[in-house]
Design a protein around this motif. Structure first.
Motif, PDB file in Angstrom:
ATOM      1  N   PHE A 212     -10.870  -2.653   3.614  1.00  0.00           N
ATOM      2  CA  PHE A 212     -11.295  -1.550   2.758  1.00  0.00           C
ATOM      3  C   PHE A 212     -11.027  -0.206   3.438  1.00  0.00           C
ATOM      4  O   PHE A 212     -10.570   0.747   2.796  1.00  0.00           O
ATOM      5  CB  PHE A 212     -12.776  -1.692   2.435  1.00  0.00           C
ATOM      6  CG  PHE A 212     -13.276  -0.753   1.385  1.00  0.00           C
ATOM      7  CD1 PHE A 212     -13.016  -0.994   0.046  1.00  0.00           C
ATOM      8  CD2 PHE A 212     -14.009   0.377   1.724  1.00  0.00           C
ATOM      9  CE1 PHE A 212     -13.478  -0.125  -0.939  1.00  0.00           C
ATOM     10  CE2 PHE A 212     -14.470   1.249   0.750  1.00  0.00           C
ATOM     11  CZ  PHE A 212     -14.212   0.992  -0.583  1.00  0.00           C
ATOM     12  N   ALA A 213     -11.259  -0.129   4.733  1.00  0.00           N
ATOM     13  CA  ALA A 213     -11.044   1.118   5.464  1.00  0.00           C
ATOM     14  C   ALA A 213      -9.557   1.443   5.602  1.00  0.00           C
ATOM     15  O   ALA A 213      -9.149   2.599   5.487  1.00  0.00           O
ATOM     16  CB  ALA A 213     -11.699   1.038   6.841  1.00  0.00           C
ATOM     17  N   LEU A 214      -8.745   0.427   5.840  1.00  0.00           N
ATOM     18  CA  LEU A 214      -7.319   0.646   6.066  1.00  0.00           C
ATOM     19  C   LEU A 214      -6.558   0.898   4.766  1.00  0.00           C
ATOM     20  O   LEU A 214      -5.495   1.510   4.773  1.00  0.00           O
ATOM     21  CB  LEU A 214      -6.719  -0.568   6.789  1.00  0.00           C
ATOM     22  CG  LEU A 214      -5.355  -0.383   7.433  1.00  0.00           C
ATOM     23  CD1 LEU A 214      -5.416   0.660   8.543  1.00  0.00           C
ATOM     24  CD2 LEU A 214      -4.839  -1.707   7.986  1.00  0.00           C
ATOM     25  N   LYS A 215      -7.097   0.387   3.645  1.00  0.00           N
ATOM     26  CA  LYS A 215      -6.456   0.505   2.330  1.00  0.00           C
ATOM     27  C   LYS A 215      -5.155  -0.284   2.250  1.00  0.00           C
ATOM     28  O   LYS A 215      -4.341  -0.063   1.347  1.00  0.00           O
ATOM     29  CB  LYS A 215      -6.168   1.976   1.962  1.00  0.00           C
ATOM     30  CG  LYS A 215      -7.397   2.862   1.929  1.00  0.00           C
ATOM     31  CD  LYS A 215      -8.412   2.370   0.906  1.00  0.00           C
ATOM     32  CE  LYS A 215      -9.655   3.258   0.879  1.00  0.00           C
ATOM     33  NZ  LYS A 215     -10.706   2.736  -0.025  1.00  0.00           N
ATOM     34  N   LYS A 216      -4.972  -1.204   3.174  1.00  0.00           N
ATOM     35  CA  LYS A 216      -3.793  -2.050   3.193  1.00  0.00           C
ATOM     36  C   LYS A 216      -4.198  -3.413   3.738  1.00  0.00           C
ATOM     37  O   LYS A 216      -5.200  -3.546   4.425  1.00  0.00           O
ATOM     38  CB  LYS A 216      -2.694  -1.462   4.087  1.00  0.00           C
ATOM     39  CG  LYS A 216      -2.171  -0.098   3.669  1.00  0.00           C
ATOM     40  CD  LYS A 216      -1.123   0.395   4.650  1.00  0.00           C
ATOM     41  CE  LYS A 216      -0.552   1.743   4.219  1.00  0.00           C
ATOM     42  NZ  LYS A 216      -1.550   2.832   4.347  1.00  0.00           N
ATOM     43  N   GLY A 217      -3.364  -4.405   3.448  1.00  0.00           N
ATOM     44  CA  GLY A 217      -3.635  -5.722   4.002  1.00  0.00           C
ATOM     45  C   GLY A 217      -2.679  -6.753   3.454  1.00  0.00           C
ATOM     46  O   GLY A 217      -1.964  -6.517   2.471  1.00  0.00           O
ATOM     47  N   ASP A 218      -2.658  -7.910   4.115  1.00  0.00           N
ATOM     48  CA  ASP A 218      -1.896  -9.018   3.556  1.00  0.00           C
ATOM     49  C   ASP A 218      -2.597  -9.499   2.295  1.00  0.00           C
ATOM     50  O   ASP A 218      -3.773  -9.205   2.055  1.00  0.00           O
ATOM     51  CB  ASP A 218      -1.762 -10.144   4.585  1.00  0.00           C
ATOM     52  CG  ASP A 218      -3.099 -10.751   4.955  1.00  0.00           C
ATOM     53  OD1 ASP A 218      -3.522 -11.708   4.289  1.00  0.00           O
ATOM     54  OD2 ASP A 218      -3.741 -10.259   5.914  1.00  0.00           O
ATOM     55  N   ARG A 219      -1.867 -10.240   1.475  1.00  0.00           N
ATOM     56  CA  ARG A 219      -2.390 -10.619   0.166  1.00  0.00           C
ATOM     57  C   ARG A 219      -3.710 -11.377   0.278  1.00  0.00           C
ATOM     58  O   ARG A 219      -4.654 -11.121  -0.475  1.00  0.00           O
ATOM     59  CB  ARG A 219      -1.356 -11.459  -0.577  1.00  0.00           C
ATOM     60  CG  ARG A 219      -1.791 -11.871  -1.979  1.00  0.00           C
ATOM     61  CD  ARG A 219      -0.681 -12.646  -2.666  1.00  0.00           C
ATOM     62  NE  ARG A 219       0.461 -11.788  -2.905  1.00  0.00           N
ATOM     63  CZ  ARG A 219       0.613 -11.043  -4.001  1.00  0.00           C
ATOM     64  NH1 ARG A 219      -0.323 -11.056  -4.939  1.00  0.00           N
ATOM     65  NH2 ARG A 219       1.671 -10.282  -4.160  1.00  0.00           N
TER      66      ARG A 219
END
Length: 946
Positions: free
Chosen positions: A612-619
């Motif tokens: 949530f903090a990074l606003k990115k991630g693997d699926r």
């Protein structure tokens, strides 16, 4: 043994991505002026490194420094949502070594580490590691290349990262500082043995500090502890894996450590009197791959299986086993080479075709892989087209695979998968009687230290007392405290603090989580989930509320406090709207979060709060985040139990959330009904089929086949769906045997049912059944198994008067005949402290009901030199009824059995099946997962022939 070699089979093959081709940061993307200035300053350092080679640190030349700087800049731009938390530490006064060590870690950090941790953790780790290097006597003898890749890294596996290097150093510094490196490695492993022992568990890897708290873990966790401990005293160390064995259904991890120019191996937490020894030596000679992963562009001399932008996978197999180079040519239907095809090398393990390596073809359509001398199934895939061929160890090591299929084949395919043969190993370094005596004494001392620590855990009487105080069921309270082990007081205090106000709900929260969660979940996290979830308790039925709202566990991520965070991230109006229509939340996530599956080899390991903090991630990590947010807002959500896709519950139905594709309606799903083998249909299946029902013709034809073994998921049966040319195994609980109880809901598509029968030499008689699940229809299928030879030869005989001692000091001796009581016997000589014997014991507990049906006696024999103070049969669980534990002083009785049937020098456990006449009908020595099931089959065959 030396793991170094200058040969790299991929260097002329071009499946390896050019490490300098990654996209450079785009200044147009840098909306934050401050961030742009920081990056420009770093790029200036980059240019200075190129122009002034004297700036080099850690023996990296200007080109290597520039590459680290470039990748650091990419990660920094990528993680700009956490600029201050991650990179603010660079404003501190740093030495040149500290700055470049930090940049090196950030440059190759997997995505979940950027999401879950702050820069202060990594700076503290870097400073502690550099201080330790200056203190230990071998610090500067370790080459910089090895220091950067095998001492500096904090991460070993997929464990939760903690600032543990200084803690481990304080434990080991005095014990090792006056020792040569080889002795320091051995001493460190004795320390690990004092701290932890083997126990099977789920796939989440606990941290070294959690291992110290719990005193147990699976092999991947033992080796994570050992690698971390060795690195904490400046010794290069790496975790080695055989991804899956070919000869039995499991995998294993151990450790390699470097001493004065040479790599050596050890069994983590299972010490030996000398290096390059371990019970896994014999099975490793049958391995098809042994590898280690390095989060960097590793420039070492070992063969490389995989070299990606952020990760290198080193192939260490030839240290342990004979190897061959497999050459695969991928062509299209016109015979032209196919560049860029993915080539998967697969072996049979746990009833599925498991991929141990993936390579990419070069411009000539070629890929080369160094592997062992067993059979592989080779599958090539590109643009949805695929081809598949079996590569036999008995044939050529070259193979041509033609890709042409877009659809699944039909019917049944039988394939024999033969593992590498058993081989004699090289002569081990001599161990004197004195060395062995000292070693056995050290093992006993280590087990006593560990048991003394385990005795401090809260016990059953503590649980009964606590339950009485709180008015809770004693057996349920003991169940959670028992699992918590060294964390039991934290769990006790949580129950004490919250039960008075919230009744049974604190206990229900704990019970909703996985066993391992009790080891490393603390009160702030538990409070967050309890206090913020209970507001929804009255809105849902309990069987929906507990697992899909209250429970904080989604997959194998680290659990942390996130409910308050997510509640405050949305307005009350937004949350209310999402509860009415959760698809609105999905659309918002799709717009605000970026899916990046190319920046991590640890999918699904980022925490919900971190993603949530990074606003990115693997699926998978973003699916976990979506589920966590839904639960926090009072929306029941889960990962689908079979395919791990995010779902929310609406109007009594589970709806696929979907990130890029449209949500699938229920009409795009069908069901699979697995019918009982031997012609016995599922109750109700004999009724006339409803309109639209579909029955597999091959199943109907084979339903009258001979009786077959009980189907057990991930043991002799799996189901896989064809997706983009690859089969993805559907997830069911390991060992699940009630697959015939009800229809299984599956996505429509093409599937493969795999069944397998493993023979004594490890060969598998595999059968693939291809079928289709049609939307809105039921497919009926009867699993069939290829039969193994049922004759059970007589291998020798034993005297019924063979005497076994008692575990008690003054206990009575008993004869084999007395213990057998006229029954057939499984007799096993075990090492209670070692993993192979623990596997056998665990299998016997799982099969205890089936053993009861055979009316076989089970005799577990312990030698005096293998028995430690931690040995307690009462802790083994529900072994088959009437199991006897006896003693064999001097291995006199084992010698009696061996005289009739010589065993290979494979080590413990030594397993014998003896029929009612005292005839030996089966033997097995050493590590082989499935030995108890194999012996059970022998018993069943004996019963049929009686």
């Amino acid at each position: 043994m030396n793991a170094n070699t200058n040969e790299n089979p991929n260097r002329n093959n071009k499946p390896v991505k050019n490490r300098n081709e990654a996209e450079k940061p785009n200044d147009n993307l840098l909306e934050n002026d401050c961030l742009k200035a920081n990056l420009n300053a770093d790029l200036e350092v980059d240019r200075n490194a190129v122009l002034h080679p004297d700036l080099s640190v850690f023996s990296m030349d200007a080109e290597a420094l520039a590459e680290v700087q470039r990748k650091f800049n990419i990660k920094r731009e990528f993680a700009r949502a956490k600029e201050e938390e991650l990179f603010g530490v660079f404003r501190e006064k740093l030495t040149e070594e500290e700055a470049w060590a930090l940049k090196f870690l950030f440059a190759y950090m997997p995505l979940n580490d950027l999401a879950d941790y702050d820069g202060s953790l990594f700076l503290n780790h870097v400073r502690t590691t550099l201080e330790i290097r200056a203190k230990v006597p071998w610090g500067r003898r370790v080459p910089d290349r090895l220091f950067l890749h095998f001492v500096l890294p904090l991460r070993v596996n997929s464990e939760n990262l903690e600032d543990c290097r200084g803690v481990l150093y304080e434990e080991l510094a005095e014990r090792t500082k006056h020792l040569p490196m080889e002795k320091a490695i051995l001493e460190t492993n004795y320390w690990c043995h004092e701290k932890a022992t083997y126990v099977g568990s789920d796939l989440r890897t606990i941290s070294p500090l959690t291992m110290l708290r719990s005193a147990q873990g699976r092999c991947g966790e033992e080796s994570t502890l050992a690698v971390s401990a060795l690195r904490s005293i400046g010794i290069p160390a790496r975790q080695c894996y055989t991804p899956r064995w070919a000869h039995c259904d499991d995998n294993h991890a151990w450790v390699e450590a470097w001493a004065d120019g040479q790599w050596h191996y050890i069994g983590a937490c299972e010490p030996e009197p000398a290096l390059d020894r371990g019970w896994f030596g014999a099975p490793a000679r049958r391995a098809m791959l042994v590898n280690t992963r390095v989060h960097a562009n590793y420039p070492g001399p070992e063969p490389v299986t995989l070299a990606e932008e952020w990760l290198t996978e080193i192939n260490l197999l030839e240290t342990y086993a004979p190897v061959r180079t497999v050459n695969v040519a991928v062509k299209d239907e016109e015979g032209r080479p196919v560049e860029g095809a993915r080539v998967l090398f697969q072996l049979y393990n746990m009833a599925e075709l498991y991929t141990i390596a993936v390579l990419t073809t070069d411009s000539e359509g070629l890929a080369a892989f160094r592997t062992g001398w067993g059979d592989l199934l080779v599958r090539a895939v590109k643009d949805g087209l695929w081809g598949e061929e079996k590569l036999s160890a008995a044939g050529s090591s070259s193979l041509v695979v033609t890709i042409r299929n877009a659809e699944e084949p039909s019917g049944t395919q039988d394939v024999d998968m033969v593992p590498p043969p058993e081989r004699e190993g090289e002569a081990l370094s001599a161990v004197t009687e004195e060395m062995l005596r000292v070693h056995q004494a050290r093992e006993q001392e280590g087990a006593a230290v560990r048991k003394s620590f385990e005795d401090t855990f809260l016990g059953e009487q503590d649980a009964v007392k606590l339950a009485g105080e709180l008015g809770l069921p004693p057996e349920r309270v003991w169940n959670v405290l028992r699992k918590a082990r060294g964390n039991s007081r934290e769990i006790r205090d949580f129950l004490r603090e919250r039960t008075a106000a919230y009744g049974v709900w604190p206990l229900r929260l704990l019970e909703s989580m996985r066993d391992k969660d009790m080891l490393d979940t603390f009160r702030p996290t538990l409070d967050d989930h309890l206090l913020h979830a209970l507001k929804w308790a009255d809105a849902w039925e309990e069987d929906v509320f507990v697992p899909y709202i209250l429970c904080p566990r989604v997959h194998f991520e680290m659990i942390g406090p996130y409910r308050r965070l997510f509640e405050e991230a949305f307005t009350a109006e937004e949350a209310a709207a999402y509860r009415v229509d959760p698809s609105g939340l999905v659309r918002r996530f799709a717009a605000e979060f970026e899916v990046r599956d190319d920046l991590t080899n640890l999918p699904g390991r980022a925490s919900a709060a971190g993603s949530f903090a990074l606003k990115k991630g693997d699926r998978l990590s973003l699916d976990i985040l979506l589920v966590a947010v839904c639960r926090s807002l009072g929306i029941p959500a889960r990962l689908h139990p079979n395919n791990q896709k995010a779902q929310f519950r609406l109007d009594g139905e589970w709806i696929n959330a979907g990130w890029r594709e449209r949500e699938e309606s229920k009409a795009q799903r069908g069901t699979l009904l697995l019918r009982q083998p031997g012609g016995h249909a599922h109750p109700g299946a004999a009724e006339p089929q409803a309109p639209g029902a579909h029955s597999d013709s091959a199943a109907s034809e084979e339903s009258a086949a001979a009786p077959v073994p009980e189907a057990s998921y991930f043991q002799n049966l799996t189901v896989a769906r064809l997706e983009d040319g690859l089969y993805r195994t559907i997830v069911f609980p390991h060992g699940k045997s009630d697959l015939y109880a009800e229809p299984l809901e599956l996505e429509a598509g093409s599937y493969r049912l795999t069944t397998g029968t493993r023979l004594k030499d490890g060969t598998v008689l595999a059968r693939f059944r291809h079928f289709t699940v049609v939307p809105g229809r039921e497919t009926k299928l009867t699993p069939t198994f290829r039969t193994a030879p049922s004759d059970v030869p007589v291998l020798g005989s034993v005297d019924g008067n063979t005497v076994f001692g008692s575990l008690e000091e003054n206990g009575e001796t008993r004869t084999l005949e007395d213990l057998a009581g006229g029954r057939a016997v499984l007799a096993a000589w075990i090492e209670p402290e070692r993993e192979p014997s623990k596997h056998l014991i665990h299998e016997l507990t799982e099969l205890s009901n089936l053993y009861a049906k055979t009316e076989a006696a089970v005799i577990m024999v312990v030698g005096d030199d293998r028995r430690t103070v931690s040995f307690d049969p009462a802790r083994y669980g529900a072994l088959p009824a009437g199991t006897h534990f006896v003693r064999d002083e001097g291995y006199v009785s084992l010698d009696e059995f061996n005289a009739k049937r010589p065993l290979p020098d494979a080590g413990f456990p030594h397993v014998f099946v003896v029929d009612r006449k005292g005839q030996i009908r089966h033997t097995q020595s050493g590590y082989k997962v499935g030995s108890a099931r194999e012996a059970l089959q022998i018993f069943e065959n004996l019963c049929e022939n009686d």
